[in-house]
Design an enzyme around this catalytic site. Structure first.
Site, PDB file in Angstrom:
ATOM      1  N   THR A   1      48.484  41.073  33.664  1.00 10.93           N
ATOM      2  CA  THR A   1      47.907  39.838  34.208  1.00 10.93           C
ATOM      3  C   THR A   1      48.783  38.644  33.830  1.00 10.93           C
ATOM      4  O   THR A   1      49.513  38.710  32.846  1.00 10.93           O
ATOM      5  CB  THR A   1      46.496  39.670  33.584  1.00 10.93           C
TER       6      THR A   1
ATOM      7  N   THR B   1      44.289  38.168  28.526  1.00 11.66           N
ATOM      8  CA  THR B   1      44.726  39.399  29.187  1.00 11.66           C
ATOM      9  C   THR B   1      44.315  40.580  28.323  1.00 11.66           C
ATOM     10  O   THR B   1      44.385  40.506  27.097  1.00 11.66           O
ATOM     11  CB  THR B   1      46.250  39.422  29.417  1.00 11.66           C
ATOM     12  N   GLY B   2      43.879  41.645  28.973  1.00 11.84           N
ATOM     13  CA  GLY B   2      43.450  42.805  28.205  1.00 11.84           C
ATOM     14  C   GLY B   2      42.362  43.541  28.938  1.00 11.84           C
ATOM     15  O   GLY B   2      42.190  43.363  30.151  1.00 11.84           O
TER      16      GLY B   2
ATOM     17  N   GLY C   1      39.331  43.851  30.424  1.00  9.70           N
ATOM     18  CA  GLY C   1      38.434  42.779  30.863  1.00  9.70           C
ATOM     19  C   GLY C   1      36.978  42.932  30.489  1.00  9.70           C
ATOM     20  O   GLY C   1      36.307  41.937  30.183  1.00  9.70           O
TER      21      GLY C   1
ATOM     22  N   GLY D   1      37.108  41.806  36.948  1.00 14.19           N
ATOM     23  CA  GLY D   1      37.345  41.739  35.502  1.00 14.19           C
ATOM     24  C   GLY D   1      37.053  40.368  34.929  1.00 14.19           C
ATOM     25  O   GLY D   1      36.300  39.575  35.497  1.00 14.19           O
ATOM     26  N   ASP D   2      37.681  40.084  33.794  1.00 10.54           N
ATOM     27  CA  ASP D   2      37.427  38.831  33.080  1.00 10.54           C
ATOM     28  C   ASP D   2      38.228  37.646  33.628  1.00 10.54           C
ATOM     29  O   ASP D   2      37.842  36.494  33.431  1.00 10.54           O
ATOM     30  CB  ASP D   2      37.774  38.995  31.598  1.00 10.54           C
TER      31      ASP D   2
ATOM     32  N   ARG E   1      34.980  46.305  41.461  1.00 12.25           N
ATOM     33  CA  ARG E   1      34.990  45.861  40.064  1.00 12.25           C
ATOM     34  C   ARG E   1      35.730  44.521  39.942  1.00 12.25           C
ATOM     35  O   ARG E   1      36.794  44.322  40.513  1.00 12.25           O
ATOM     36  CB  ARG E   1      35.684  46.917  39.200  1.00 12.25           C
TER      37      ARG E   1
END
Ligand code: ASP
Length: 350
Positions: A216, A267-268, A270, A246-247, A244
């Site tokens: 990301t 980033t990671g 989510g 994410g964050d 889906r």
């Protein structure tokens, strides 16, 4: 004799008290003065994703390619900020460059869903008024961060998703591309690999990024006016399904900005960043607890998130231009720029 001793003691105590008063005061003034002197005219910090990024898996060329791209991204934002432009413009232009680069999992080069599509998420937040905009699951907007900015500035909403977000982006005159524009061979192969692993593991909702690299992109900038802006853009996680999200487009999870505390882009994995409201928690520790940016970032990423099992990291900067880039994965593509410094890093040991 005794009276003389008492007088001497009184004088000594008075002298010590005065000494303490002046030295404490001087220290305080020095601290304020030096924090003012240290505050850079502007600053920007960026990431290009976190994950299993190890020296042994990198060729010299790939390493250089990433460092060059991160440096170029920083220079784009720096130009905007040095010329007195807003942190919003700096974040948008920097992210646009990373979205257009196939190296990162955002815009061109985004990862694939289980159905073989690219569904893009992005968000942006302005710390001056805490206005924010986000889009989720768009498939044809060339630069998703532009759509997020349009939601922030041209709509009364904060988050639009799917077909509605695409229709809004088109109406706003943003560049619409054929969904095939986002495809890269590398990410297509990652999807095939993820599907094979999925069969082996027997999970239905297994998501996997190539070698667990997330990729990301995000940027946080502080402009000459003291306004902070944070933005994040992503293709999400390889093999994701069921629309889906994410964050990255969730304000408070993947992105947050408040001029009184800090700006954060994450980033990671989510799902963990959403559940533990990572970006907002860092700002909240500063706001309510008086933590420094470094303390808050370290605690949330390297202590709390580790305990909870969430991998990834953030880039963040505070109102005084302090910068933090904590992560708990093997590496994170990252860098920052101020009028006097330009730093790019990839691995944990640098
Ligand atoms: N945080 C992103 C997501 O979960 C993935 C990433 O950081 O690369 O969608």
């Amino acid at each position: 004799m005794i009276q003389k001793q008492v007088n001497m003691n009184k004088i000594l105590i008075f002298f010590l008290a005065m000494l303490c008063f002046f030295s404490c005061n001087t220290e305080e003034q020095t601290a304020v003065a030096s924090s003012k002197a240290e505050r850079p005219e502007y600053a920007m910090v960026i990431h290009g994703g976190a994950g299993t990024i190890l020296r042994k898996n990198m060729t010299e060329e790939k390493d250089k390619e990433y460092r060059d791209a991160l440096t170029q991204a920083l220079e784009i934002g720096q130009k905007v900020l040095a010329e007195g432009g807003s942190s919003i413009d700096a974040v948008q232009k920097t992210i646009n460059f990373m979205e257009d680069s196939p190296l990162f999992n955002a815009g061109k080069g985004a990862v694939f869903t289980n159905a073989g599509l690219n569904e893009l998420d992005a968000s942006i937040m302005y710390g001056k008024d805490q206005n924010a905009g986000a889009i989720g699951g768009v498939t044809n907007v060339r630069n998703p961060i532009n759509a997020a900015r349009a939601v922030m500035e041209k709509s009364e909403h904060v988050m639009l998703t799917g077909k509605g977000a695409e229709e809004f982006s088109k109406k706003q005159g943003l560049e619409i591309v054929d969904p095939s524009y986002f495809k890269t061979e590398r990410r297509w192969k990652s999807l095939q690999k993820a599907k094979e692993n999925e069969e082996d593991m027997g999970y239905e909702i297994q998501v996997l990024n190539e070698d667990y690299k997330y990729g990301t992109v995000g940027a946080v900038a502080l402009d000459k006016e003291g306004n902070i802006c944070a933005g994040t853009s992503t293709g999400g996680m390889t093999n994701k399904r069921y629309n889906r999200i994410g964050d990255a487009p969730i304000i408070g999870a993947g992105t947050f900005a408040d001029n009184t505390s800090c700006g954060v882009s994450a980033t990671g994995h989510g799902e963990y960043f959403i559940r533990y409201t990572v970006a907002r928690d860092i700002a909240a520790m500063m706001e309510y607890k008086g933590s420094t940016l470094e303390e808050a970032g370290e605690y949330i990423i390297n202590q709390k998130l580790v305990e909870k099992g969430g991998s990834g990291g953030v880039v963040a900067l505070d109102k005084d231009g302090n910068i933090a880039m904590p992560f708990n994965s093997e590496g994170m593509y990252r860098g920052y720029v101020t009028p006097t410094q330009k730093v790019v890093k990839i691995y944990k040991d640098e």
